[in-house]
Design a protein around this motif. Structure first.
Motif, PDB file in Angstrom:
ATOM      1  N   UNK A 265      11.441  56.309  66.454  1.00 11.55           N
ATOM      2  CA  UNK A 265      11.971  57.665  66.340  1.00 11.55           C
ATOM      3  C   UNK A 265      12.767  57.771  65.038  1.00 11.55           C
ATOM      4  N   UNK A 266      12.450  58.767  64.231  1.00 10.93           N
ATOM      5  CA  UNK A 266      13.117  58.959  62.930  1.00 10.93           C
ATOM      6  C   UNK A 266      13.903  60.265  62.933  1.00 10.93           C
ATOM      7  N   UNK A 267      14.977  60.291  62.146  1.00  8.76           N
ATOM      8  CA  UNK A 267      15.679  61.571  61.944  1.00  8.76           C
ATOM      9  C   UNK A 267      15.593  61.950  60.466  1.00  8.76           C
ATOM     10  N   UNK A 268      15.663  63.258  60.211  1.00 12.02           N
ATOM     11  CA  UNK A 268      15.581  63.733  58.835  1.00 12.02           C
ATOM     12  C   UNK A 268      16.898  63.516  58.107  1.00 12.02           C
ATOM     13  N   UNK A 269      16.819  63.101  56.851  1.00  9.86           N
ATOM     14  CA  UNK A 269      18.013  62.967  56.035  1.00  9.86           C
ATOM     15  C   UNK A 269      17.643  62.961  54.564  1.00  9.86           C
ATOM     16  N   UNK A 270      18.641  62.890  53.710  1.00 10.29           N
ATOM     17  CA  UNK A 270      18.376  62.770  52.282  1.00 10.29           C
ATOM     18  C   UNK A 270      18.820  61.389  51.824  1.00 10.29           C
ATOM     19  N   UNK A 271      17.869  60.634  51.305  1.00 13.70           N
ATOM     20  CA  UNK A 271      18.153  59.282  50.816  1.00 13.70           C
ATOM     21  C   UNK A 271      19.177  59.340  49.693  1.00 13.70           C
ATOM     22  N   UNK A 272      19.072  60.399  48.901  1.00 14.79           N
ATOM     23  CA  UNK A 272      19.892  60.512  47.701  1.00 14.79           C
ATOM     24  C   UNK A 272      21.351  60.811  48.020  1.00 14.79           C
ATOM     25  N   UNK A 273      21.578  61.802  48.895  1.00 14.47           N
ATOM     26  CA  UNK A 273      22.962  62.200  49.184  1.00 14.47           C
ATOM     27  C   UNK A 273      23.501  61.518  50.435  1.00 14.47           C
ATOM     28  N   UNK A 274      22.609  60.973  51.268  1.00 18.28           N
ATOM     29  CA  UNK A 274      23.050  60.372  52.521  1.00 18.28           C
ATOM     30  C   UNK A 274      23.348  61.403  53.598  1.00 18.28           C
ATOM     31  N   UNK A 321      25.617  55.497  60.169  1.00 15.28           N
ATOM     32  CA  UNK A 321      25.095  56.789  59.714  1.00 15.28           C
ATOM     33  C   UNK A 321      26.095  57.907  59.976  1.00 15.28           C
ATOM     34  N   UNK A 322      26.657  57.877  61.168  1.00 15.01           N
ATOM     35  CA  UNK A 322      27.525  58.994  61.532  1.00 15.01           C
ATOM     36  C   UNK A 322      28.858  58.966  60.783  1.00 15.01           C
ATOM     37  N   UNK A 323      29.347  57.751  60.494  1.00 10.45           N
ATOM     38  CA  UNK A 323      30.681  57.660  59.900  1.00 10.45           C
ATOM     39  C   UNK A 323      30.673  57.271  58.431  1.00 10.45           C
ATOM     40  N   UNK A 324      29.497  57.218  57.819  1.00 12.76           N
ATOM     41  CA  UNK A 324      29.415  56.892  56.393  1.00 12.76           C
ATOM     42  C   UNK A 324      29.909  55.485  56.089  1.00 12.76           C
ATOM     43  N   UNK A 325      29.541  54.518  56.925  1.00 16.49           N
ATOM     44  CA  UNK A 325      29.943  53.120  56.697  1.00 16.49           C
ATOM     45  C   UNK A 325      28.781  52.418  55.974  1.00 16.49           C
TER      46      UNK A 325
END
Ligand code: PHE
Length: 356
Positions: A265-274, A321-325
């Motif tokens: 299962x994948x979620x959408x995101x931006x590799x560049x901005x995180x 992912x959720x906490x920017x670690x």
């Protein structure tokens, strides 16, 4: 006693009195009793004395050796005792002192993430289940339809433990929480709706892998459960967890021995901005699938009557992912500055109403 022996004795006594710590004391000890110590030297020379003196000198030397050994040992104990007293004085904790800072403890992001996951699934009617960290190979692999030769079973991936008395089958540190699916199905009749968060272990260590990490398993068994239920449940979970009602979620065909069909299962995101939920990239967050009929029958569940789905997610990955670690290793370094930054207040537990 001969005068050279008298001298050695008084010299040693003086040196012992002057030695103030273990290292200095040890120099004295070795200098007298050591292999090239003075007393040892005198004992060696004994043979060169004329026969009639040898007996008496031998006896005095032996007496002196016993005496010096005792004295040296006693002084050693004294020095050790002094050092201990000094440490006890220096390291004394005055429990009547007010704390240096009134900061209270914080909840570790891993614990917080487990709490958030649990709260969301609890609202969907899931119950908490658990299993042991030290698991049998049958629960961790065989019952999950994982064949003997599967690469996950090699020592490169799995920590094996010696067998216990009366049962020499090797145990493993569980490599996944999926064994709790087995334990639950053996323990209770369907319908089943559980999640099982907990520690898992694999022989892997780098910036994105830790030999100990956490997973959360999920298992639903009921009549007429379909892939639609699996998708609905996981989309709902991910959108609530990331607090994004329109989070893009993608199901991609994959393989696990214990589910059929299996998917990632994948979620959408931006590799560049995180940024999560915006951008053209996909990120894998969990594994899932319909429980394999063989796994059901291994647990005595009739697959003509019952079916269901299972999923497993990596808790560190979700927390990062959720906490920017950025670095997985920081979870386990116990760096107080990091914990103060990423920790959560114990006074605001995860609830559904506040939004995560
Ligand atoms: N146990 C799998 C893993 O560790 C994840 C998973 C769990 C996949 C349940 C499907 C069903 O990768």
């Amino acid at each position: 006693m001969a005068s050279d022996l008298e001298n050695l004795k008084s010299e040693t006594l003086e040196a012992l009195a002057q030695a103030q710590n273990h290292a200095e004391w040890d120099v004295v000890r070795v200098g007298v009793l050591g292999r090239s110590g003075k007393l040892t030297g005198l004992l060696r020379q004994l043979g060169s004395f004329p026969h009639e003196e040898r007996k008496e000198r031998g006896q005095s030397l032996n007496r002196l050796r016993d005496e010096l050994t005792k004295l040296i040992e006693a002084r050693g104990k004294e020095i050790e005792e002094d050092a201990l007293q000094q440490r006890l004085q220096a390291e004394r904790v005055d429990i009547t002192q007010p704390p240096a800072s009134a900061r209270s403890g914080l909840i570790h992001p891993i614990s917080r993430t487990i709490e958030e996951i649990t709260t969301i699934f609890a609202a969907m009617g899931f119950r908490l289940a658990e299993g042991p960290d030290i698991e049998s190979q049958w629960h961790n692999f065989s019952a999950l339809n994982t064949p003997e030769h599967h690469p996950a079973r090699t020592e490169q991936d799995t920590f094996y433990l010696p067998g216990i008395e009366g049962d020499d089958e090797q145990r493993v540190l569980r490599t996944q929480t999926s064994g709790v699916q087995i334990r639950t199905m053996l323990q209770q009749e369907p319908p089943i709706r559980i999640i099982a968060p907990g520690r898992t272990y694999r022989a892997d260590h780098d910036a994105t892998h830790s030999p100990m990490f956490h997973q959360c398993e999920g298992l639903v068994i009921d009549k007429c459960i379909t892939l639609g239920h699996l998708k609905g449940c996981l989309i709902e979970f991910l959108r609530v967890f990331f607090n994004k009602p329109d989070l893009p979620v993608r199901f991609r065909a994959s393989y696990f021995p214990f589910t059929e069909p299996s998917m990632e299962v994948d979620i959408g995101w931006s590799k560049e901005t995180g940024v999560i939920g915006a951008g053209a990239d996909w990120l894998e967050v969990l594994g899932a699938g319909m429980v394999h009929a063989r796994v059901l029958s291994n647990c005595g569940v009739n697959s003509a009557e019952w079916q269901g789905f299972a999923f497993g997610m990596g808790i560190e990955r979700l927390a990062m992912l959720k906490n920017g670690i950025a670095d997985l290793r920081s979870f386990y370094e116990s760096d107080l500055r990091w914990l103060r930054h990423y920790g959560f207040s114990s006074l605001s537990p995860a609830t559904l109403t506040e939004g995560f």
